[in-house]
Design a protein around this motif. Structure first.
Motif, PDB file in Angstrom:
ATOM      1  N   ARG A 157     -49.233  31.422  -3.849  1.00 50.51           N
ATOM      2  CA  ARG A 157     -48.904  29.914  -3.934  1.00 50.51           C
ATOM      3  C   ARG A 157     -49.189  29.086  -2.553  1.00 50.51           C
ATOM      4  NH1 ARG A 157     -47.112  28.673  -9.471  1.00 50.51           N
ATOM      5  NH2 ARG A 157     -47.208  30.881 -10.382  1.00 50.51           N
ATOM      6  N   THR A 196     -43.609  20.357  -3.955  1.00 51.25           N
ATOM      7  CA  THR A 196     -44.658  20.741  -5.013  1.00 51.25           C
ATOM      8  C   THR A 196     -45.124  21.778  -4.628  1.00 51.25           C
ATOM      9  OG1 THR A 196     -44.734  18.248  -4.784  1.00 51.25           O
ATOM     10  CG2 THR A 196     -46.366  19.292  -6.237  1.00 51.25           C
ATOM     11  N   ALA A 255     -48.377  24.853  -5.737  1.00 51.30           N
ATOM     12  CA  ALA A 255     -49.643  24.986  -6.383  1.00 51.30           C
ATOM     13  C   ALA A 255     -50.248  26.409  -6.225  1.00 51.30           C
ATOM     14  CB  ALA A 255     -50.702  24.223  -5.888  1.00 51.30           C
ATOM     15  N   ALA A 258     -55.549  17.530  -5.657  1.00 52.84           N
ATOM     16  CA  ALA A 258     -54.815  18.172  -6.563  1.00 52.84           C
ATOM     17  C   ALA A 258     -53.407  18.016  -6.629  1.00 52.84           C
ATOM     18  CB  ALA A 258     -55.139  19.630  -6.552  1.00 52.84           C
ATOM     19  N   PHE A 259     -52.874  18.009  -5.589  1.00 50.57           N
ATOM     20  CA  PHE A 259     -51.509  17.687  -5.530  1.00 50.57           C
ATOM     21  C   PHE A 259     -51.272  16.357  -6.052  1.00 50.57           C
ATOM     22  CE2 PHE A 259     -51.045  21.428  -2.772  1.00 50.57           C
ATOM     23  CZ  PHE A 259     -49.683  21.979  -3.118  1.00 50.57           C
ATOM     24  N   LYS A 278     -51.086  15.714  -9.885  1.00 55.15           N
ATOM     25  CA  LYS A 278     -49.731  16.064 -10.661  1.00 55.15           C
ATOM     26  C   LYS A 278     -48.820  15.388 -10.311  1.00 55.15           C
ATOM     27  CE  LYS A 278     -46.787  18.625 -12.793  1.00 55.15           C
ATOM     28  NZ  LYS A 278     -46.980  18.860 -14.278  1.00 55.15           N
ATOM     29  N   GLU A 333     -44.615  21.658 -10.123  1.00 56.86           N
ATOM     30  CA  GLU A 333     -45.656  22.532  -9.827  1.00 56.86           C
ATOM     31  C   GLU A 333     -47.061  22.319 -10.477  1.00 56.86           C
ATOM     32  OE1 GLU A 333     -46.842  27.339 -11.696  1.00 56.86           O
ATOM     33  OE2 GLU A 333     -44.700  26.666 -11.340  1.00 56.86           O
ATOM     34  N   LEU A 334     -48.182  22.466  -9.929  1.00 53.76           N
ATOM     35  CA  LEU A 334     -49.320  22.026 -10.803  1.00 53.76           C
ATOM     36  C   LEU A 334     -49.840  22.896 -11.838  1.00 53.76           C
ATOM     37  CD1 LEU A 334     -49.679  20.866  -7.755  1.00 53.76           C
ATOM     38  CD2 LEU A 334     -52.058  21.225  -7.854  1.00 53.76           C
ATOM     39  N   ILE A 353     -55.432  25.857  -7.891  1.00 51.81           N
ATOM     40  CA  ILE A 353     -56.702  25.215  -6.919  1.00 51.81           C
ATOM     41  C   ILE A 353     -57.602  26.479  -6.707  1.00 51.81           C
ATOM     42  CG2 ILE A 353     -57.124  24.347  -4.792  1.00 51.81           C
ATOM     43  CD1 ILE A 353     -54.265  23.218  -4.717  1.00 51.81           C
TER      44      ILE A 353
END
Length: 283
Positions: free
Chosen positions: A93, A114, A116, A186-187, A190, A233-234, A238
């Motif tokens: 993670r 956050t 991922a 990506a963050f 979300k 959480e995504l 990734i």
């Protein structure tokens, strides 16, 4: 008085250890003028510690912190942890908090936390255990290949295959390269979705059935204050394709630098210790 701060990630320890009283992530003071205050918790009261897991849950949560770095306005921590407390299946993670996050003391949580899933794969093989991570800058040749500006931040990570039902590496290992640009995107996707009330907040680590729906926010968007939706959480990992596979050895340590055209990684492995490591010129 204004304090300098240091974000610290600590894995859970056995009950007779002093680490038991620490949250999984704490913010500590750096005061060069006062040795007594050096590395003290940012707030004096132990009850005001910032924590991402309650003490009762953390006893079943074998979270391994194995790296960290800063880029722009954010601080990142890398971890290995089971998919749920007590599970034997471990995943890697990447956790992000804002440098400006001083936390919500009333609810004892970081307001920008956050997380991922981070994956490194090749030819159907998932190298799921992150061993080391480092931030560097892309040399001009690598930047061209990655379609980013020369000397932009990149993240190089070492992964290994996992022993069954354990957080122990085995077999082959791999190098994956991520750009900060794609990580931040990506963050942000979300965070924006949850801000608009789409999807779920909370962490799958605490159980999918316990995750509440995201609360839509009416205030102007801020990635550094996800308010009642923290932690996040995504939904998707990734994922990158491995740039290099090392057979029958485990890459364990990493240092990264760039020299004009090239990005250079110095890697220590289980068979070759750091003093006899491997040098990669990445272009």
């Amino acid at each position: 008085k204004q304090w300098y701060q240091r974000r610290v990630g600590a894995s859970f320890a056995e009950p007779d250890s002093a680490l038991v009283i620490l949250p999984s992530i704490a913010i500590r003071k750096i005061d060069m003028s006062n040795s007594e205050q050096m590395f003290k918790l940012y707030k004096d009261s132990e009850s005001e510690n910032k924590r991402t897991l309650s003490r009762s849950r953390s006893r079943n949560a074998h979270v391994i912190y194995n790296g960290g770095f800063a880029s722009g306005s954010y601080r990142y921590f890398s971890t290995i942890k089971p998919i749920t407390p007590g599970s034997g299946v471990y995943k890697s993670r990447l956790t992000r908090i804002c440098q400006s996050d001083e936390g919500d003391y009333r609810n004892r949580k970081l307001i920008s936390y956050t997380e991922a899933p981070l994956e490194c794969k090749k030819e159907g093989v998932n190298y799921q255990l992150l061993q080391a991570i480092a931030i560097g800058q892309a040399g001009s040749q690598l930047a061209t290949k990655l379609k980013i500006i020369s000397h932009s931040d990149i993240v190089i990570a070492l992964f290994a295959q996992a022993q069954e039902d354990k957080a122990e590496p085995t077999g082959d290992s791999a190098i994956c390269i991520y750009t900060i640009k794609e990580i931040e995107l990506a963050f942000e996707n979300k965070t924006r979705d949850c801000w608009a009330g789409k999807g779920f907040s909370g962490l799958s680590f605490d159980g999918q059935n316990n995750r509440p729906k995201c609360n839509a926010q009416t205030k102007a968007f801020s990635a550094c204050n996800v308010l009642s939706n923290s932690p996040l959480e995504l939904d998707n990992p990734i994922t990158k394709t491995a740039a290099f596979i090392l057979r029958d050895d485990i890459m364990l340590s990493l240092a990264v630098n760039s020299y004009d055209l090239y990005s250079v990684a110095f890697v220590g492995t289980k068979a070759r210790q750091t003093s006899q490591g491997m040098l990669f010129i990445i272009s």
